[in-house]
Scaffold this active site. Structure first.
Site, PDB file in Angstrom:
ATOM      1  N   ASP A 240       7.306   4.774  -9.616  1.00  0.00           N
ATOM      2  CA  ASP A 240       6.030   5.064  -9.830  1.00  0.00           C
ATOM      3  C   ASP A 240       5.550   7.149 -10.215  1.00  0.00           C
ATOM      4  O   ASP A 240       5.807   7.128  -8.916  1.00  0.00           O
ATOM      5  CB  ASP A 240       4.942   4.953  -8.626  1.00  0.00           C
ATOM      6  CG  ASP A 240       3.252   4.895  -9.041  1.00  0.00           C
ATOM      7  OD1 ASP A 240       2.490   5.573  -9.572  1.00  0.00           O
ATOM      8  OD2 ASP A 240       2.121   4.281  -7.731  1.00  0.00           O
TER       9      ASP A 240
ATOM     10  N   HIS B 158      -6.471   9.727  -6.934  1.00  0.00           N
ATOM     11  CA  HIS B 158      -7.556   8.563  -7.304  1.00  0.00           C
ATOM     12  C   HIS B 158      -8.804   9.272  -7.187  1.00  0.00           C
ATOM     13  O   HIS B 158      -9.081   9.911  -6.017  1.00  0.00           O
ATOM     14  CB  HIS B 158      -7.254   8.048  -5.415  1.00  0.00           C
ATOM     15  CG  HIS B 158      -6.101   7.149  -5.312  1.00  0.00           C
ATOM     16  ND1 HIS B 158      -6.039   6.775  -4.374  1.00  0.00           N
ATOM     17  CD2 HIS B 158      -4.983   6.830  -6.125  1.00  0.00           C
ATOM     18  CE1 HIS B 158      -4.481   5.129  -4.485  1.00  0.00           C
ATOM     19  NE2 HIS B 158      -3.995   5.861  -5.875  1.00  0.00           N
TER      20      HIS B 158
ATOM     21  N   ARG C  76       5.599  -3.564 -10.282  1.00  0.00           N
ATOM     22  CA  ARG C  76       4.189  -3.605 -10.378  1.00  0.00           C
ATOM     23  C   ARG C  76       4.313  -2.615 -12.743  1.00  0.00           C
ATOM     24  O   ARG C  76       5.284  -2.016 -12.993  1.00  0.00           O
ATOM     25  CB  ARG C  76       3.858  -2.198  -9.720  1.00  0.00           C
ATOM     26  CG  ARG C  76       2.023  -1.817 -10.301  1.00  0.00           C
ATOM     27  CD  ARG C  76       1.733  -0.804  -8.719  1.00  0.00           C
ATOM     28  NE  ARG C  76       2.676   0.540  -8.707  1.00  0.00           N
ATOM     29  CZ  ARG C  76       3.158   0.339  -7.689  1.00  0.00           C
ATOM     30  NH1 ARG C  76       3.340  -0.513  -6.735  1.00  0.00           N
ATOM     31  NH2 ARG C  76       3.526   1.565  -7.508  1.00  0.00           N
TER      32      ARG C  76
ATOM     33  N   ASP D 259       7.470  31.715   6.515  1.00  0.00           N
ATOM     34  CA  ASP D 259       6.245  32.327   6.342  1.00  0.00           C
ATOM     35  C   ASP D 259       6.486  31.597   5.154  1.00  0.00           C
ATOM     36  O   ASP D 259       6.104  32.349   3.851  1.00  0.00           O
ATOM     37  CB  ASP D 259       7.177  33.734   6.052  1.00  0.00           C
ATOM     38  CG  ASP D 259       7.001  34.739   6.794  1.00  0.00           C
ATOM     39  OD1 ASP D 259       5.876  34.500   7.401  1.00  0.00           O
ATOM     40  OD2 ASP D 259       7.916  35.646   6.896  1.00  0.00           O
TER      41      ASP D 259
ATOM     42  N   HIS E 193       4.174   2.421  -0.532  1.00  0.00           N
ATOM     43  CA  HIS E 193       4.025   3.841  -0.709  1.00  0.00           C
ATOM     44  C   HIS E 193       5.255   4.447   0.020  1.00  0.00           C
ATOM     45  O   HIS E 193       5.732   5.790   0.567  1.00  0.00           O
ATOM     46  CB  HIS E 193       3.534   4.604   0.445  1.00  0.00           C
ATOM     47  CG  HIS E 193       2.197   4.304  -0.142  1.00  0.00           C
ATOM     48  ND1 HIS E 193       0.587   4.386   0.668  1.00  0.00           N
ATOM     49  CD2 HIS E 193       1.529   4.222  -1.644  1.00  0.00           C
ATOM     50  CE1 HIS E 193      -0.448   3.818   0.088  1.00  0.00           C
ATOM     51  NE2 HIS E 193       0.081   3.948  -1.049  1.00  0.00           N
TER      52      HIS E 193
ATOM     53  N   ASP F  36      -0.680   8.849 -14.286  1.00  0.00           N
ATOM     54  CA  ASP F  36      -0.142   7.515 -12.566  1.00  0.00           C
ATOM     55  C   ASP F  36       0.347   6.490 -13.965  1.00  0.00           C
ATOM     56  O   ASP F  36      -0.624   5.580 -14.258  1.00  0.00           O
ATOM     57  CB  ASP F  36      -2.073   6.962 -12.503  1.00  0.00           C
ATOM     58  CG  ASP F  36      -1.000   6.491 -11.071  1.00  0.00           C
ATOM     59  OD1 ASP F  36       0.068   6.510 -10.524  1.00  0.00           O
ATOM     60  OD2 ASP F  36      -2.307   6.189 -10.294  1.00  0.00           O
TER      61      ASP F  36
ATOM     62  N   GLU G 200      -3.171  -1.917 -12.977  1.00  0.00           N
ATOM     63  CA  GLU G 200      -1.764  -1.672 -12.136  1.00  0.00           C
ATOM     64  C   GLU G 200      -1.735  -3.129 -10.896  1.00  0.00           C
ATOM     65  O   GLU G 200      -1.144  -3.082  -9.850  1.00  0.00           O
ATOM     66  CB  GLU G 200      -1.611  -0.649 -11.562  1.00  0.00           C
ATOM     67  CG  GLU G 200      -2.918  -0.426 -10.685  1.00  0.00           C
ATOM     68  CD  GLU G 200      -2.263   1.165  -9.559  1.00  0.00           C
ATOM     69  OE1 GLU G 200      -1.262   1.396  -8.359  1.00  0.00           O
ATOM     70  OE2 GLU G 200      -3.260   2.083  -9.471  1.00  0.00           O
TER      71      GLU G 200
ATOM     72  N   HIS H 137      -8.087   1.823 -10.425  1.00  0.00           N
ATOM     73  CA  HIS H 137      -8.674   3.349  -9.208  1.00  0.00           C
ATOM     74  C   HIS H 137      -9.261   4.066 -10.382  1.00  0.00           C
ATOM     75  O   HIS H 137      -8.398   4.532 -11.616  1.00  0.00           O
ATOM     76  CB  HIS H 137      -8.070   3.764  -8.141  1.00  0.00           C
ATOM     77  CG  HIS H 137      -6.590   4.572  -8.700  1.00  0.00           C
ATOM     78  ND1 HIS H 137      -6.115   5.495  -9.832  1.00  0.00           N
ATOM     79  CD2 HIS H 137      -5.268   3.730  -8.516  1.00  0.00           C
ATOM     80  CE1 HIS H 137      -5.145   5.287  -9.614  1.00  0.00           C
ATOM     81  NE2 HIS H 137      -4.936   4.490  -8.689  1.00  0.00           N
TER      82      HIS H 137
ATOM     83  N   TYR I 244       4.591  -8.341  -4.923  1.00  0.00           N
ATOM     84  CA  TYR I 244       6.095  -7.795  -4.552  1.00  0.00           C
ATOM     85  C   TYR I 244       6.565  -9.004  -3.342  1.00  0.00           C
ATOM     86  O   TYR I 244       5.831 -10.356  -2.606  1.00  0.00           O
ATOM     87  CB  TYR I 244       5.752  -6.996  -3.287  1.00  0.00           C
ATOM     88  CG  TYR I 244       4.745  -6.027  -3.694  1.00  0.00           C
ATOM     89  CD1 TYR I 244       5.458  -5.069  -4.709  1.00  0.00           C
ATOM     90  CD2 TYR I 244       3.264  -6.240  -4.800  1.00  0.00           C
ATOM     91  CE1 TYR I 244       4.838  -3.693  -5.926  1.00  0.00           C
ATOM     92  CE2 TYR I 244       2.529  -5.294  -5.417  1.00  0.00           C
ATOM     93  CZ  TYR I 244       3.683  -4.083  -5.842  1.00  0.00           C
ATOM     94  OH  TYR I 244       2.378  -3.257  -6.375  1.00  0.00           O
TER      95      TYR I 244
ATOM     96  N   GLU J 297       1.984  -0.365 -14.847  1.00  0.00           N
ATOM     97  CA  GLU J 297       0.254   0.485 -14.321  1.00  0.00           C
ATOM     98  C   GLU J 297       0.426   1.485 -15.638  1.00  0.00           C
ATOM     99  O   GLU J 297       1.668   2.039 -15.720  1.00  0.00           O
ATOM    100  CB  GLU J 297       0.764   1.860 -13.054  1.00  0.00           C
ATOM    101  CG  GLU J 297      -0.688   2.279 -13.069  1.00  0.00           C
ATOM    102  CD  GLU J 297      -0.664   3.372 -11.320  1.00  0.00           C
ATOM    103  OE1 GLU J 297       0.030   3.838 -11.154  1.00  0.00           O
ATOM    104  OE2 GLU J 297      -1.540   3.672 -11.111  1.00  0.00           O
TER     105      GLU J 297
ATOM    106  N   HIS K 259      -2.239  -5.034  -3.382  1.00  0.00           N
ATOM    107  CA  HIS K 259      -3.575  -3.746  -3.420  1.00  0.00           C
ATOM    108  C   HIS K 259      -4.892  -4.609  -4.368  1.00  0.00           C
ATOM    109  O   HIS K 259      -4.678  -5.253  -4.997  1.00  0.00           O
ATOM    110  CB  HIS K 259      -2.403  -2.164  -3.388  1.00  0.00           C
ATOM    111  CG  HIS K 259      -1.253  -2.962  -5.147  1.00  0.00           C
ATOM    112  ND1 HIS K 259      -1.790  -3.141  -6.283  1.00  0.00           N
ATOM    113  CD2 HIS K 259      -0.004  -3.058  -4.761  1.00  0.00           C
ATOM    114  CE1 HIS K 259      -0.927  -3.256  -6.889  1.00  0.00           C
ATOM    115  NE2 HIS K 259       0.378  -3.213  -6.246  1.00  0.00           N
TER     116      HIS K 259
HETATM  117  N1  GLY Z   1       0.414   6.133  -7.469  1.00  0.00           N
HETATM  118  C1  GLY Z   1      -0.689   6.323  -6.956  1.00  0.00           C
HETATM  119  C2  GLY Z   1      -0.861   5.129  -6.874  1.00  0.00           C
HETATM  120  O1  GLY Z   1      -0.562   4.559  -8.123  1.00  0.00           O
HETATM  121  O2  GLY Z   1      -2.045   4.763  -6.877  1.00  0.00           O
HETATM  122 MN    MN Z   2      -2.592   4.318  -9.350  1.00  0.00          MN
HETATM  123 MN    MN Z   3       1.031   4.728  -9.580  1.00  0.00          MN
END
Ligand code: GLY
Ligand code: MN
Ligand code: MN
Length: 405
Positions: free
Chosen positions: A236, A330, A374, A33, A219, A247, A353, A323, A357, A376, A319
């Site tokens: 992150d 995003h 990273r 539920d 991820h 972000d 960002e 964004h 790696y 960001e 990557h």
């Molecule tokens: N936290 C998602 C990204 O950095 O795109």
């Molecule tokens: Mn991001």
């Molecule tokens: Mn991020």
């Protein structure tokens, strides 16, 4: 009213005879539920300000109608109060309100006189009903227009984004100060849960709290491993305030001091990030930050003997550099204009960002293995260039080590 001002601005672009239909999300079952916490659809939230599930707004230059859940004493005892049909005109400033169950019978009446209907089909149970009603009507994509509007943030939106940035900055700082060897990733993660909620903010996305080699998993969200002395911690995490996201990523040494190898890689990422941010200003093409960051990372890795001169940078940087950021992490808005990369405009918000790696590999000096870094930040494009909304958070090596002492 802000939302109706947005409706008007949208309609002005769509021309005479345009009718807009926008639906929000339904509640989603988690198990038994139990539902997931509800989050309205961003398009619907932006245009109506209404945050209940299971609703559809229909508006034109002449008319504004909402379909919403009816009052239901039994359900309200369990789930809380609903606005209901009778109160909706006064509160939402609509011309008429109908129960959501009347969509099928009422929508054809509303569509009847429209020249063009603007609607985006999305995976939503209301789609079937709306689609049936639209079968013989000329329909166009709403997002094509609405998402360009959402991409340019107004002052109210920027204030909310600054708020979520400030809360996220404060919390990353707490995490840097409290992290230490032998804690588990989720223990550091809980600092974010607690401090975001303290401000009535939510996570804008599932946070990544990744010690050591987990930082190389882009991820990674399990967040359940122990933090080892000598490893880095990549976090992150960002919160959402009234629908607007931050972000942020920071990477720092779990024991408070970067090793020489970590320091070398970190400095490359930082140089790349700072140079990429410095290039962001109105009329600059949006691919420039990625080009600049990639060049600096490539040269840095070549200098350290990690990347061959003709080697593929994607092994270590796989990557993009940014964004759009807004109600969606995003966020909506095109990245291209026709066949061309578009240019930055005042009021856009982008992340910056870059990362490196390095997984275990016989070809790489072991001192660099399992380093995932990273950095960001969230950048608003302004008349004079840009403003980093997340500016307050330490990222120079000395700053981070100082904060952690
Ligand atoms: N936290 C998602 C990204 O950095 O795109
Ligand atoms: Mn991001
Ligand atoms: Mn991020």
């Amino acid at each position: 009213m802000k939302n109706q001002h947005r409706q008007q601005k949208l309609l002005n672009q769509l021309g005479a005879g345009a009718l807009v239909i926008v639906a929000t999300n339904l509640e989603q079952l988690r198990n038994g539920d139990v539902h997931y916490p509800f989050r309205p659809h961003s398009d619907f939230w932006y245009l109506t300000g209404f945050t209940e599930p299971e609703a559809v707004a229909v508006f034109s230059q002449e008319d504004y109608t909402i379909f919403l859940r009816e009052k239901d004493q039994k359900r309200e005892i369990w789930d809380g109060e609903r606005l209901g049909v009778d109160a909706a005109p006064e509160i939402l400033k609509v011309n008429q309100a109908y129960p959501i169950g009347a969509l099928k019978t009422q929508l054809p009446q509303l569509i009847k006189n429209a020249t063009t209907v603007y609607y985006d089909f999305k995976p939503c149970a209301l789609d079937d009903t709306i689609m049936e009603c639209l079968a013989t009507t000329k329909t166009q994509s709403l997002g094509k227009y609405l998402h360009e509007m959402r991409l340019i943030k107004d002052d109210d939106e920027i204030a909310l984004m600054q708020k979520s940035a400030d809360i996220s900055v404060e919390t990353h700082q707490m995490a840097m100060q409290q992290a230490k060897p032998d804690l588990f990733e989720y223990e550091v993660g809980s600092i974010f849960d607690g401090n975001f909620r303290r401000y009535n903010a939510e996570h804008a996305y599932t946070p990544i709290v990744a010690g050591g080699k987990n930082g190389c998993v882009l991820h990674y969200i399990k967040n359940n491993q122990v933090l080892n002395d000598g490893d880095l911690l990549l976090i992150d995490a960002g919160c959402e305030v009234q629908g607007y996201a931050a972000d942020i990523t920071r990477t720092f040494p779990i024991n408070g001091t970067f090793s020489n190898a970590q320091r070398q890689i970190y400095q490359i990422v930082l140089d790349a990030q700072l140079a990429a941010i410095a290039a962001i200003k109105p009329n600059e093409v949006i691919t420039t930050p990625h080009k600049i960051a990639s060049q600096i990372i490539q040269q840095g890795l070549i200098n350290l003997g990690i990347l061959a001169k003709n080697g593929d940078l994607k092994q270590f940087y796989m990557h993009g550099t940014g964004h759009w950021l807004g109600m969606d992490v995003h966020d909506v808005g095109r990245y291209q204009q026709g066949n061309q990369d578009r240019k930055y405009e005042v009021g856009m918000v982008t992340t910056v960002e870059p990362g490196i790696y390095i997984r275990k590999s016989d070809k790489i000096n072991p001192k660099y293995w399992d380093i995932g870094i990273r950095i960001e930040d969230d950048v608003l494009i302004t008349k004079g260039g840009n403003r980093v909304l997340t500016q307050g958070l330490a990222k120079e090596i000395d700053e981070i080590e100082g904060l952690m002492r």
